[in-house]
Scaffold this active site. Structure first.
Site, mmCIF file in Angstrom:
data_model
loop_
_atom_site.group_PDB
_atom_site.id
_atom_site.type_symbol
_atom_site.label_atom_id
_atom_site.label_comp_id
_atom_site.label_asym_id
_atom_site.label_seq_id
_atom_site.Cartn_x
_atom_site.Cartn_y
_atom_site.Cartn_z
ATOM 1 N N SER A 42 -1.080 -31.002 2.510
ATOM 2 C CA SER A 42 0.337 -31.348 2.607
ATOM 3 C C SER A 42 1.020 -30.984 1.286
ATOM 4 C CB SER A 42 0.522 -32.828 2.941
ATOM 5 O OG SER A 42 0.014 -33.637 1.903
ATOM 6 N N VAL A 44 3.357 -32.431 -0.812
ATOM 7 C CA VAL A 44 3.408 -33.369 -1.936
ATOM 8 C C VAL A 44 2.010 -33.587 -2.505
ATOM 9 C CG1 VAL A 44 3.991 -35.723 -2.640
ATOM 10 C CG2 VAL A 44 5.514 -34.480 -1.113
ATOM 11 N N CYS A 45 1.015 -33.729 -1.645
ATOM 12 C CA CYS A 45 -0.354 -33.948 -2.124
ATOM 13 C C CYS A 45 -0.853 -32.749 -2.927
ATOM 14 C CB CYS A 45 -1.306 -34.238 -0.962
ATOM 15 S SG CYS A 45 -0.965 -35.793 -0.127
ATOM 16 N N THR A 46 -0.539 -31.557 -2.453
ATOM 17 C CA THR A 46 -0.959 -30.352 -3.166
ATOM 18 C C THR A 46 -0.331 -30.300 -4.551
ATOM 19 O OG1 THR A 46 -1.279 -29.130 -1.105
ATOM 20 C CG2 THR A 46 -0.991 -27.826 -3.102
ATOM 21 N N LEU A 49 -1.922 -33.141 -6.873
ATOM 22 C CA LEU A 49 -3.276 -32.865 -7.328
ATOM 23 C C LEU A 49 -3.335 -31.641 -8.231
ATOM 24 C CD1 LEU A 49 -3.918 -35.155 -5.410
ATOM 25 C CD2 LEU A 49 -5.955 -33.919 -4.726
#
Length: 144
Positions: A42, A44-46, A49
């Site tokens: 996703s 935002v997660c990418t 991280l």
């Protein structure tokens, strides 16, 4: 409700993106940044991280989601993440539940972060809604 500061972090063992078991208590003596995220691949997660990976925090980073080991391996290889991605796939979300960051309606973790000292005690934490990214600068400040 998230596990409060000053509490001993709940211990767990999960497999990383290579299928290798990682036990939290096996990292005693080192500071740990434990990051729960909703789903691999996703946007935002990418970005979160990737920022963590390039920040080079003065602590061990463990990132946890309900994605399978196979999904996390594909994502980690694609994005070149420099830390373990741990699979809380089965029992589904058990570790996120233990930390009080599992969204029961959606079936995945909220954006919870816990900084642990070398004794495994939670020194700092933040839980953001799924749509709100976390700021790595906050982690650096908490770790200083």
């Amino acid at each position: 409700m998230a596990v409060p500061q000053g509490s001993l972090a709940p211990d767990f063992e999960l497999k990383d993106q290579h299928g290798v078991p990682v036990r939290l208590s096996g990292l005693r003596g080192r500071r740990v940044v434990l990051v729960f995220f909703p789903l691999a691949f996703s946007g935002v997660c990418t970005s979160e991280l990737a920022a963590l990976s390039s920040a080079r925090l003065p602590a061990e980073v463990l990132a946890v989601s309900v994605d399978s080991v196979f999904t996390q391996r594909a994502w980690a290889d694609q994005e070149h993440f420099s830390f373990p991605l741990l699979s809380d796939f089965w029992p589904h979300g058990q570790v996120a539940r233990a930390y009080g960051v599992f969204d029961e309606e959606r079936g995945f973790a909220l954006r919870g972060t816990f900084i642990l000292d070398g004794d495994g005690v939670i020194q700092w934490s933040i839980v953001n809604p799924i749509s709100q990214p976390r700021d790595v600068a906050d982690y650096l400040k908490a770790l200083s």
